[in-house]
Design a protein around this motif. Structure first.
Motif, mmCIF file in Angstrom:
data_model
loop_
_atom_site.group_PDB
_atom_site.id
_atom_site.type_symbol
_atom_site.label_atom_id
_atom_site.label_comp_id
_atom_site.label_asym_id
_atom_site.label_seq_id
_atom_site.Cartn_x
_atom_site.Cartn_y
_atom_site.Cartn_z
ATOM 1 N N UNK A 116 1.102 -0.700 -0.267
ATOM 2 C CA UNK A 116 0.099 0.140 0.571
ATOM 3 C C UNK A 116 1.085 0.960 -0.126
ATOM 4 N N UNK A 117 0.846 2.023 -0.825
ATOM 5 C CA UNK A 117 0.860 3.872 -0.337
ATOM 6 C C UNK A 117 0.444 4.817 0.037
ATOM 7 N N UNK A 118 1.110 5.699 1.098
ATOM 8 C CA UNK A 118 0.539 6.678 1.766
ATOM 9 C C UNK A 118 1.284 7.889 1.065
ATOM 10 N N UNK A 119 1.235 9.295 1.737
ATOM 11 C CA UNK A 119 2.368 10.169 1.189
ATOM 12 C C UNK A 119 2.158 11.444 2.122
ATOM 13 N N UNK A 120 3.224 11.767 2.717
ATOM 14 C CA UNK A 120 4.030 12.433 3.313
ATOM 15 C C UNK A 120 4.271 13.534 2.643
ATOM 16 N N UNK A 121 4.523 14.993 3.079
ATOM 17 C CA UNK A 121 4.614 15.848 3.269
ATOM 18 C C UNK A 121 6.231 16.574 4.168
ATOM 19 N N UNK A 122 6.620 17.224 3.077
ATOM 20 C CA UNK A 122 8.428 18.068 4.007
ATOM 21 C C UNK A 122 7.471 19.635 3.414
ATOM 22 N N UNK A 129 10.864 23.289 10.349
ATOM 23 C CA UNK A 129 11.122 22.124 9.356
ATOM 24 C C UNK A 129 9.681 20.888 9.382
ATOM 25 N N UNK A 130 8.568 20.921 8.845
ATOM 26 C CA UNK A 130 7.142 20.154 9.377
ATOM 27 C C UNK A 130 7.622 19.549 8.328
ATOM 28 N N UNK A 131 6.591 18.152 8.916
ATOM 29 C CA UNK A 131 6.623 17.137 8.934
ATOM 30 C C UNK A 131 4.565 16.346 8.600
ATOM 31 N N UNK A 132 4.179 16.391 7.552
ATOM 32 C CA UNK A 132 3.124 15.960 7.833
ATOM 33 C C UNK A 132 2.488 14.442 6.972
ATOM 34 N N UNK A 163 5.513 6.530 12.519
ATOM 35 C CA UNK A 163 6.895 6.410 12.733
ATOM 36 C C UNK A 163 7.896 6.893 11.722
ATOM 37 N N UNK A 164 7.451 5.878 10.646
ATOM 38 C CA UNK A 164 8.679 5.431 9.805
ATOM 39 C C UNK A 164 8.606 6.859 8.949
ATOM 40 N N UNK A 165 7.437 7.614 8.283
ATOM 41 C CA UNK A 165 7.105 8.203 7.862
ATOM 42 C C UNK A 165 7.901 8.893 8.180
ATOM 43 N N UNK A 166 8.328 9.664 10.194
ATOM 44 C CA UNK A 166 8.873 10.732 10.553
ATOM 45 C C UNK A 166 10.248 10.720 10.484
ATOM 46 N N UNK A 167 10.799 9.383 10.013
ATOM 47 C CA UNK A 167 12.136 9.225 10.611
ATOM 48 C C UNK A 167 12.552 9.404 8.904
ATOM 49 N N UNK A 168 12.333 8.964 7.841
ATOM 50 C CA UNK A 168 12.081 8.725 6.432
ATOM 51 C C UNK A 168 12.626 11.174 5.642
ATOM 52 N N UNK A 169 11.235 11.780 5.904
ATOM 53 C CA UNK A 169 11.042 12.402 6.436
ATOM 54 C C UNK A 169 12.045 13.640 6.753
ATOM 55 N N UNK A 186 -0.506 15.430 12.254
ATOM 56 C CA UNK A 186 -1.040 14.260 11.737
ATOM 57 C C UNK A 186 -1.991 14.461 10.872
ATOM 58 N N UNK A 187 -1.845 15.203 9.573
ATOM 59 C CA UNK A 187 -2.395 15.950 8.798
ATOM 60 C C UNK A 187 -2.480 15.513 7.417
ATOM 61 N N UNK A 188 -2.256 14.007 7.088
ATOM 62 C CA UNK A 188 -1.868 13.703 5.755
ATOM 63 C C UNK A 188 -3.023 13.084 5.147
#
Ligand code: SF4
Length: 374
Positions: A116-122, A129-132, A163-169, A186-188
């Motif tokens: 599955x795919x999801x999106x995260x935004x930097x 420096x915000x991660x969504x 958690x992984x999305x935050x680590x990756x971003x 947490x707004x994605x």
């Protein structure tokens, strides 16, 4: 629970690659890690050590877990795999050409272990420096203006997948800008309050004081359409996170047409939930308002927004809409935006305006959907 038991329960797909047929240990929460170590006859502190290896050292191989004896490492490796979420794609948009260091909002497609795919935004700015990050694959709430809502709901994300999305971003931010994350929202994709246990677990890991990646709870914002019972749970949890509510209209009829959830959770119920949140935490909530031309951008709507916001302790965040997502809606024009801002300021409200940063890449709440899903 052993890895083999989990496998027999059919919780993981059989795959050909080495170790991939084994269940992913990152799907276990802290309590389950404790249960695993207890079942292996290990003392309780081993579970904390394992959590630290997985989320502070971000170990991807049991062999590197040097605080464990060889027998334990081999036992874990024979029953479990370590498979974090990974980057699948990215696109960016330069938004501040005038700056000495142009800042680019970047959107990342994240691949989960089941494909599955999801999106995260930097979202970088001079100060932050915000991660969504996303909390669900799709979303069951089907807001009319929202790209994710139109995908339907597929599943909740595990705590480690958030958690992984935050680590990756964080690591992408270091590569692109030479500095790491300062804020997480947490707004994605998805409604985080419908996946609250896992959101809590993820926040606990991300804010673990002496881990390699550690961010203060105060720098984390949870965004919701406003689910009263879950808002109360957050308020009573003692978390120091901030709460944002996607309001988008302070007119009951207009809100219902945009957001089906509003039929059940009326503005009166939302007011009561906000007051309760304010009194339990002593903190304000942020009302997120996306101006849509001819829908919610009239002077009458501004007046209703002022009245609604003054019923509780509220700040306002005006955001732009990207009409690429749904051609039925258009962003409010600059004159209605100016009028809104003025009326809110005249009423003594605290207002922030999010620049149209990321418009071309759909970088905003309710505006994310994976290209595959589109
Ligand atoms: S705006 Fe948020 S709650 Fe509404 S459908 Fe989209 S992701 Fe779900």
């Amino acid at each position: 629970m052993s890895g083999n038991e989990m496998k027999e329960n059919g919780q993981t797909a059989e795959k050909e690659e080495t170790h991939e047929h084994l269940p992913n240990i990152r799907r276990l929460n802290r309590e389950e890690l404790a249960g695993l170590m207890a079942a292996l006859g290990e003392p309780a502190f081993r579970a904390s050590q394992l959590h630290r290896w997985l989320y502070s050292h971000q170990a991807f191989d049991f062999e590197t877990m040097s605080t464990f004896g060889r027998k334990l490492r081999q036992r874990l490796a024979s029953e479990w795999s370590i498979r974090p979420a990974s980057l699948a794609d990215s696109e960016s948009e330069t938004v501040d050409e005038g700056s000495t260091t142009p800042l680019s909002t970047a959107k990342f497609t994240i691949r989960l272990e089941d494909g599955e795919l999801v999106e995260s935004v930097l979202i970088p700015s001079e100060e932050r420096m915000t991660a969504c990050i996303s909390s669900q694959v799709g979303c069951p709430l089907r807001c009319d203006f929202c790209a994710t809502g139109h995908m339907g709901f597929r599943r909740n994300l595990a705590a480690s997948e958030m958690t992984d999305q935050a680590f990756l971003l964080d690591s992408e931010a270091m590569k692109l800008h030479g500095r790491g994350l300062t804020n997480i929202v947490f707004m994605g994709m998805g409604e985080p309050l419908l996946n609250l246990d896992n959101v809590f677990e993820s926040i606990a890991t991300l804010s673990e004081a002496d881990y390699r990646f550690s961010i203060s709870e105060r720098k984390i914002t949870i965004s919701t359409v406003g689910l009263p019972a879950e808002m109360e749970r957050i308020a009573r949890s003692g978390l120091k996170t901030k709460l944002a509510i996607s309001l988008h209209s302070a007119d009951q009829g207009v809100r219902e047409r945009m957001m089906p959830v509003a039929i059940d959770i009326t503005l009166d119920k939302l007011t009561a939930a906000i007051s309760s949140y304010n009194s339990i935490t002593g903190q304000p909530v942020t009302l997120v308002y996306m101006l849509l031309e001819g829908v919610n951008d009239s002077p009458e709507e501004a007046r209703k927004l002022v009245r609604f916001a003054k019923r509780g302790l509220c700040k306002i965040n005006l955001i732009d809409y990207n009409s690429i997502v749904n051609l039925k809606f258009k962003p409010g024009c600059s004159s209605s935006k100016t009028m809104f801002i003025q009326r809110l300021l005249d009423a003594g409200l605290l207002v922030t305006v999010r620049k149209s940063q990321g418009a071309a890449i759909n970088a905003a709440c309710g505006q994310l959907a994976t290209r595959q899903a589109r």
